[in-house]
Write a protein that holds these residues in place. Structure first.
Motif, PDB file in Angstrom:
ATOM      1  N   THR A   1       0.443  -1.216  -0.432  1.00  0.00           N
ATOM      2  CA  THR A   1      -0.137  -0.019   0.102  1.00  0.00           C
ATOM      3  C   THR A   1       0.764   1.302  -0.261  1.00  0.00           C
ATOM      4  O   THR A   1       0.472   2.309  -0.708  1.00  0.00           O
ATOM      5  N   ASP A   2       2.254   1.441   0.601  1.00  0.00           N
ATOM      6  CA  ASP A   2       3.002   2.884   1.270  1.00  0.00           C
ATOM      7  C   ASP A   2       3.474   2.409  -0.336  1.00  0.00           C
ATOM      8  O   ASP A   2       3.605   3.818  -0.643  1.00  0.00           O
ATOM      9  N   GLU A   3       4.031   1.049  -0.616  1.00  0.00           N
ATOM     10  CA  GLU A   3       4.698   1.232  -2.156  1.00  0.00           C
ATOM     11  C   GLU A   3       4.043   2.422  -2.766  1.00  0.00           C
ATOM     12  O   GLU A   3       4.754   2.897  -4.276  1.00  0.00           O
ATOM     13  N   VAL A   4       2.991   1.574  -3.043  1.00  0.00           N
ATOM     14  CA  VAL A   4       2.010   1.720  -4.519  1.00  0.00           C
ATOM     15  C   VAL A   4       1.290   3.663  -4.056  1.00  0.00           C
ATOM     16  O   VAL A   4       1.711   4.516  -5.389  1.00  0.00           O
ATOM     17  N   ARG A   5       1.128   3.881  -3.095  1.00  0.00           N
ATOM     18  CA  ARG A   5       0.678   5.376  -2.823  1.00  0.00           C
ATOM     19  C   ARG A   5       1.600   5.887  -2.957  1.00  0.00           C
ATOM     20  O   ARG A   5       1.158   7.660  -3.648  1.00  0.00           O
ATOM     21  N   ASN A   6       2.800   5.952  -2.743  1.00  0.00           N
ATOM     22  CA  ASN A   6       3.566   6.608  -2.619  1.00  0.00           C
ATOM     23  C   ASN A   6       4.065   7.172  -4.391  1.00  0.00           C
ATOM     24  O   ASN A   6       4.451   8.229  -4.615  1.00  0.00           O
ATOM     25  N   LYS A   7       3.305   6.112  -5.479  1.00  0.00           N
ATOM     26  CA  LYS A   7       3.451   6.898  -7.004  1.00  0.00           C
ATOM     27  C   LYS A   7       2.036   7.127  -7.432  1.00  0.00           C
ATOM     28  O   LYS A   7       2.476   7.654  -7.824  1.00  0.00           O
ATOM     29  N   VAL A   8       1.265   6.593  -6.483  1.00  0.00           N
ATOM     30  CA  VAL A   8       0.141   6.768  -6.840  1.00  0.00           C
ATOM     31  C   VAL A   8      -0.884   7.477  -6.267  1.00  0.00           C
ATOM     32  O   VAL A   8      -1.516   7.007  -5.590  1.00  0.00           O
ATOM     33  N   PRO A   9      -0.300   8.806  -5.259  1.00  0.00           N
ATOM     34  CA  PRO A   9      -1.443   9.109  -4.019  1.00  0.00           C
ATOM     35  C   PRO A   9      -2.791   9.445  -3.997  1.00  0.00           C
ATOM     36  O   PRO A   9      -3.226   9.804  -3.052  1.00  0.00           O
ATOM     37  N   GLU A  10      -3.468   9.889  -5.784  1.00  0.00           N
ATOM     38  CA  GLU A  10      -4.676  10.024  -5.569  1.00  0.00           C
ATOM     39  C   GLU A  10      -5.617   8.494  -5.395  1.00  0.00           C
ATOM     40  O   GLU A  10      -6.685   8.521  -4.809  1.00  0.00           O
ATOM     41  N   LEU A  11      -4.829   6.816  -5.383  1.00  0.00           N
ATOM     42  CA  LEU A  11      -5.701   5.567  -5.179  1.00  0.00           C
ATOM     43  C   LEU A  11      -5.582   6.028  -3.174  1.00  0.00           C
ATOM     44  O   LEU A  11      -5.277   5.863  -2.382  1.00  0.00           O
ATOM     45  N   GLU A  12      -7.042   5.566  -2.907  1.00  0.00           N
ATOM     46  CA  GLU A  12      -6.869   5.558  -0.721  1.00  0.00           C
ATOM     47  C   GLU A  12      -6.754   4.323  -0.730  1.00  0.00           C
ATOM     48  O   GLU A  12      -6.677   3.106  -1.568  1.00  0.00           O
TER      49      GLU A  12
END
Length: 439
Positions: free
Chosen positions: A426-437
């Motif tokens: 979750t942290d890894e993905v949201r660092n790249k795509v912060p708009e994802l919840e």
């Protein structure tokens, strides 16, 4: 960086000399109407792809027997560069080619651009009911356009070493092995048995990514739902089994696509290897040239899965869309094209009608112990393959985070929890795509 079900599936440029097959099947006669239509089409079709044209030239030559006035020209674009190159062309109102190859790892981003022709609409009128069911979600845009046709259906089974299976599991027969190992719990118990009998020398897989990627490929749950990560449903069970397998010591920690990984394919310490349709010819005969007769192919526990894949799509802004469609349709959505791909490249079609002939895909392969390899795919694995999740524009970000998580499990010998892994992803993905919840 991306392996397993997310790895690019294009084969090496040179086909191994050890690949000799006996194939059967018949091509349809070209109709008078098709011949007349072919005579009317005169164009040069530009194709954006990473594939060397010489790999496809025999297919193109067969196509040109029907469409002699359509010239095919490949322009090299690396798979990783394809989304940005298309976006740049759209933003600058530059020319796009007539055909684009879309590899699975970044296909979600490419399809999300919604700049593609819907091949089911006029003037193409492609019949989607004749496409293998599991291929459709991998070929659609977010709005539901059927934008692509698969180059070679990327369904996968399990390759295995016959001598090790016979020694430690009691049989090297693919049907008997599949009967013994129907579930992932069965695979776990088989791994423990092999580990004990071999005094810890033989493991089921070279890396936890191999069984994990199969399990993820068998799960229909999307990674993202309504702009929110959906990791527990799509990845939780697979990570739980992966951690359990790693703790049990039944999988090794040897990365694929490395010298050590290549050596393991030819080695004597691992039994099972993921095996998409292109892998017998392009991977195992190349990596284990002295292994003829010692390989087998079986259906994985709980069914077939997707591994890689490339669809060809036509941009709405293409200059020669009709000729581009004639090319991709003939090559990948006709009996004649399926014959050409089968006989020249050992590729399997996503076009359903070819599977109505039980002998169409029949390859008796001495390298695989005299097993009919393509028939195993066509009649055993493909009918038992789960329809996969639809491609999504953020697949690549999730896939890259999964790769890190797989290595973390391997390096820690499974000393990590599913919750920790999902939180890290979750942290890894949201660092790249912060708009994802987060979930």
């Amino acid at each position: 960086m991306i392996v397993g079900i997310f790895a690019a599936c294009s084969p090496p440029a040179d086909k191994p000399e050890s690949s000799t097959i006996e194939s059967s099947g018949s091509s349809e006669e070209v109709s008078e109407a098709e011949s007349a239509a072919a005579d009317d089409l005169k164009a040069t079709v530009e194709v954006w792809t990473w594939e060397p044209q010489e790999n496809q030239q025999e297919i193109i030559d067969d196509f040109n027997e029907v469409y002699p006035d359509i010239k095919i020209e490949f322009t090299t674009v690396a798979s990783a560069d394809m989304p940005m190159k298309i976006q740049t062309a759209l933003a600058s109102d530059s020319d796009l080619p007539d055909v684009v190859w879309c590899e699975i790892s970044n296909r979600g981003k490419i399809m999300a651009l919604e700049c593609w022709e819907d091949l089911t609409q006029a003037p193409y009128n492609l019949d989607r009911s004749k496409m293998l069911d599991y291929q459709i979600p991998l070929s659609e845009t977010p709005s539901g356009k059927l934008a692509g046709i698969e180059v070679s259906t990327p369904v996968a089974g399990l390759a295995y070493k016959r001598d090790l299976a016979k020694k430690y599991l009691g049989t090297d027969d693919p049907e008997e092995l599949a009967s013994m190992i129907k579930t992932w719990d069965d695979m776990l118990e088989a791994g423990k048995e092999v580990l004990e009998k071999s005094n810890g020398e033989v493991k089921l897989f070279t890396h936890i990514s191999q069984p994990f990627d199969i399990m993820v490929g068998q799960n229909q749950e999307p990674f993202v739902v309504d702009n929110k990560l959906n990791l527990k449903a799509s990845l939780g069970d697979a990570f739980n089994m992966a951690i359990t397998m790693q703790k049990a010591g039944i999988v090794d920690n040897i990365e694929g696509d490395t010298p050590a990984g290549d050596a393991a394919i030819a080695g004597e310490n691992h039994i099972f290897f993921g095996c998409p349709t292109w892998a017998p010819t392009w991977r195992y005969k190349v990596k284990d040239p002295n292994g003829s007769g010692n390989w087998g192919l079986m259906i994985p526990p709980e069914g077939g899965y997707m591994n890689g894949g490339t669809v060809v799509a036509i941009p709405a802004k293409a200059e020669d869309k009709e000729a581009g469609f004639a090319y991709v349709n003939w090559c990948y959505y006709t009996i004649e094209g399926a014959v050409s791909n089968r006989d020249h490249l050992d590729y399997m079609s996503a076009y359903k009608p070819v599977y109505e002939d039980e002998e169409f895909y029949s390859v008796v392969d001495d390298f695989f112990g005299g097993q009919d390899v393509l028939k195993t795919y066509a009649q055993t694995i493909i009918p038992n393959t789960t329809v996969p999740r639809k491609v999504h524009q953020y697949d690549m970000e999730v896939q890259e985070a999964i790769k890190i998580a797989e290595d973390t499990i391997a390096d820690s010998n499974g000393d990590i929890t599913v919750d920790q892994i999902l939180a890290d992803i979750t942290d890894e993905v949201r660092n790249k795509v912060p708009e994802l919840e987060a979930e």
